[in-house]
Scaffold this motif. Structure first.
Motif, mmCIF file in Angstrom:
data_model
loop_
_atom_site.group_PDB
_atom_site.id
_atom_site.type_symbol
_atom_site.label_atom_id
_atom_site.label_comp_id
_atom_site.label_asym_id
_atom_site.label_seq_id
_atom_site.Cartn_x
_atom_site.Cartn_y
_atom_site.Cartn_z
ATOM 1 N N THR A 166 7.769 8.155 9.477
ATOM 2 C CA THR A 166 8.299 7.894 8.136
ATOM 3 C C THR A 166 7.650 6.635 7.566
ATOM 4 O O THR A 166 7.686 5.572 8.190
ATOM 5 C CB THR A 166 9.826 7.700 8.182
ATOM 6 O OG1 THR A 166 10.427 8.852 8.784
ATOM 7 C CG2 THR A 166 10.378 7.516 6.776
ATOM 8 N N HIS A 167 7.077 6.774 6.377
ATOM 9 C CA HIS A 167 6.435 5.645 5.711
ATOM 10 C C HIS A 167 7.013 5.493 4.308
ATOM 11 O O HIS A 167 7.196 6.476 3.587
ATOM 12 C CB HIS A 167 4.922 5.858 5.629
ATOM 13 C CG HIS A 167 4.253 5.958 6.959
ATOM 14 N ND1 HIS A 167 3.935 4.857 7.740
ATOM 15 C CD2 HIS A 167 3.847 7.049 7.672
ATOM 16 C CE1 HIS A 167 3.359 5.243 8.854
ATOM 17 N NE2 HIS A 167 3.289 6.578 8.844
ATOM 18 N N TYR A 168 7.308 4.246 3.952
ATOM 19 C CA TYR A 168 7.813 3.936 2.625
ATOM 20 C C TYR A 168 6.789 3.086 1.876
ATOM 21 O O TYR A 168 5.929 2.449 2.494
ATOM 22 C CB TYR A 168 9.143 3.173 2.717
ATOM 23 C CG TYR A 168 10.260 3.968 3.331
ATOM 24 C CD1 TYR A 168 10.802 5.063 2.664
ATOM 25 C CD2 TYR A 168 10.795 3.625 4.573
ATOM 26 C CE1 TYR A 168 11.837 5.799 3.216
ATOM 27 C CE2 TYR A 168 11.831 4.353 5.132
ATOM 28 C CZ TYR A 168 12.338 5.440 4.459
ATOM 29 O OH TYR A 168 13.356 6.176 5.013
ATOM 30 N N GLU A 185 10.089 1.259 8.442
ATOM 31 C CA GLU A 185 9.231 2.405 8.704
ATOM 32 C C GLU A 185 9.248 2.770 10.184
ATOM 33 O O GLU A 185 9.607 1.967 11.044
ATOM 34 C CB GLU A 185 7.789 2.102 8.270
ATOM 35 C CG GLU A 185 7.626 1.916 6.782
ATOM 36 C CD GLU A 185 6.176 1.736 6.402
ATOM 37 O OE1 GLU A 185 5.425 1.131 7.200
ATOM 38 O OE2 GLU A 185 5.782 2.203 5.320
ATOM 39 N N PRO A 228 10.537 9.237 1.812
ATOM 40 C CA PRO A 228 9.246 8.921 2.442
ATOM 41 C C PRO A 228 8.079 9.093 1.478
ATOM 42 O O PRO A 228 8.093 9.960 0.605
ATOM 43 C CB PRO A 228 9.168 9.929 3.602
ATOM 44 C CG PRO A 228 10.584 10.322 3.864
ATOM 45 C CD PRO A 228 11.281 10.291 2.537
#
Length: 398
Positions: free
Chosen positions: A31-33, A27, A174
Motif C-alpha cells: 500500500t502506497h499513499y 505505507e 492507495p
C-alpha cells in the motif's frame, strides 16, 4: 525555527479529516499513499518538458508552419535612436503626450515621427506569427496526449462513472502508479508554463493566466498531499477536453483557413461552455462540497480545496463571457471576430493611415503636376472617361 514551522505546516488537522492522523496513513509493501516529497520530481520533469518543447518547435513546428504557408508579417523596423531607445527600455513603452513632446525636442524630430518610432519599436517586440503557430502546435500536442492519457487512466476507475466513489475510504485510498504519473505529467506541464511565461506569447488575459497557473499548481499539489487524487483527476481531464479544440482553432487561424477555424471555434465554444459551466460544477464543485460531507466533517483541507476550485470556476466564467461575446458577434456578422485575448499590433491602423496620408499627399502633388499638361488621371494612372481637356482651369464634361 524551521523545525517548528515544519511541524506546524504538517499538522494532520490541516490535511486530514477529523479522527485521521498521519499514523493512519503509514505505507506498507503493498500500500502506497501520496507523499509530499514526490512533488519535487515535477521540477526536473518540467525542465525536461521545456527541452522537449524547444526541440519540437524547432524540428517540427517551424518547418510545418513554412509548409502550411504561415508567413510572418513584414514589419517596418524602428530606426536606431539612442535617446528613444533609452526611454523605451528604462521608462515606458508607450509614452504620454507630454513625454512625446519632450522626446521630440531632444531628438529634433516631429512628434508624429516619434509616435511612429514607438509604434514600430513595440511591434518589434511582439511575437511573430510563426512563434504563435509553434506555441499552439506544442500545446495542442500536449493536450491531446494528456487528455487521452487521462481517459486511458480513468476509463476503468469507478469514480469516473459514480462520483460518490471519489470519497469511498477517503483518505486511505492507495495511490496507483498510473495515477501518480498522470499527476506528474500535468503538474510538470503547468510548472513549465510558469517557467516560460516571460518568453511565451502574452495576451490580454495575461494576469488571469498567471492566476490560473498558480491556482492549478496549488490545487494539484494540495490535492496530491491531501490525497484528493480522485477528484483531482476529474478536474484535469475536464479541463483538457476543451483545450484540445482551442489550440487547433488557433493553428487554422494562423493558416488563414477561415471556415475551418470558425467551425472549430464553434465546437470549442460548445465543449468549453458545457464542460466548464455544466460538467465541472456538478462533477467537481457539487461533488466536493456535498458528497464529501457524507464521509467526513468539514476541516481546513476541505475549505481550502473548495476555495481553489471556486477560483477556477470564476476564471471559467470570465473566459466564458469572452467566448459568448465572440459567438454572438459570429451569429450577427457571419464571421469570427478576432480573438479578444490576442494582443494585436496596435499600429496596424496607424501605419495604414500614414500610408494613405502619404498616398493622398502624393496624389495631390501628382494632380497639380498633370493639370499643367492638360489632363487628369484617376489614382495617378487611369485617364478619366468623363473628363475632357482643361480650359481656363476648369474640367469640361464630354
Amino acid at each position: 525555527m524551521a523545525r517548528s514551522l515544519y511541524e506546524w505546516l504538517w499538522q494532520h488537522e490541516f490535511w486530514l479529516p477529523p479522527g485521521i492522523t498521519w499514523e493512519d496513513m503509514q505505507e506498507s509493501e503493498d500500500t502506497h499513499y501520496p507523499q509530499p516529497r514526490d512533488l519535487l520530481l515535477s521540477i526536473p520533469f518540467a525542465l525536461i518538458l521545456i527541452v522537449i518543447r524547444c526541440a519540437f518547435e524547432r524540428a517540427i513546428a517551424l518547418p510545418l508552419s513554412t509548409k502550411l504557408g504561415v508567413r510572418d508579417k513584414q514589419r517596418p523596423k524602428a530606426q536606431p535612436n539612442p535617446v528613444l531607445e533609452t526611454f523605451y527600455s528604462t521608462h515606458r513603452k508607450n509614452p504620454k503626450e507630454g513625454e512625446l513632446l519632450s522626446l521630440a525636442k531632444q531628438c529634433d524630430l516631429p512628434v508624429r515621427k516619434v509616435e511612429k518610432w514607438f509604434r514600430r519599436r513595440r511591434n518589434m517586440d511582439r511575437p511573430s506569427l510563426s512563434k504563435k503557430f509553434s506555441e499552439a502546435c506544442w500545446r495542442f500536442t500536449f493536450y491531446i496526449v494528456s487528455f487521452f492519457t487521462g481517459l486511458a487512466v480513468l476509463y476503468d476507475k469507478p469514480w469516473l462513472w459514480d462520483h460518490r466513489e471519489c470519497w469511498t475510504g477517503y483518505p486511505q485510498q492507495p495511490l496507483q502508479p498510473s495515477l501518480f504519473w498522470y499527476y506528474m505529467l500535468e503538474l510538470s506541464f503547468y510548472w513549465s508554463l510558469v517557467f516560460t511565461l516571460p518568453f511565451d506569447v502574452k495576451r490580454k488575459d495575461f494576469k488571469e493566466q498567471i492566476v490560473h497557473h498558480a491556482a492549478t499548481i496549488f490545487l494539484i499539489s494540495f490535492s496530491y498531499c491531501a490525497n484528493y487524487i480522485r477528484i483531482g483527476t476529474l478536474v484535469m481531464v475536464i479541463h483538457d477536453a476543451s483545450d484540445c479544440f482551442l489550440e487547433p482553432t488557433k493553428i487554422f487561424n494562423y493558416m488563414k483557413w477561415k471556415k475551418t477555424c470558425d467551425s472549430l471555434f464553434m465546437i470549442f465554444s460548445a465543449v468549453f461552455l458545457i464542460s466548464r459551466l455544466l460538467i465541472y460544477p456538478y462533477t467537481v464543485l457539487y461533488n466536493t462540497y456535498y458528497y464529501s460531507m457524507e464521509i467526513f466533517q468539514p476541516f481546513f483541507g476541505y475549505y481550502f480545496v473548495n476555495v481553489l476550485l471556486i477560483i477556477l470556476q470564476l476564471l471559467h466564467v470570465f473566459w466564458s463571457c469572452l467566448i459568448i461575446h465572440m459567438v454572438y458577434k459570429f451569429i450577427l456578422q457571419g464571421t469570427m471576430e478576432k480573438d479578444m485575448r490576442s494582443d494585436t499590433e496596435e499600429s496596424d491602423k496607424d501605419e495604414e493611415r500614414d500610408k494613405i496620408g502619404e498616398k493622398e499627399k502624393n496624389g495631390i502633388m501628382y494632380f497639380s503636376n498633370v493639370t499643367g499638361n492638360g489632363y487628369i488621371q484617376r489614382n495617378g494612372s487611369e485617364p478619366l472617361d468623363n473628363r475632357a481637356q482643361l480650359a481656363n482651369g476648369h474640367a469640361k464634361e464630354r
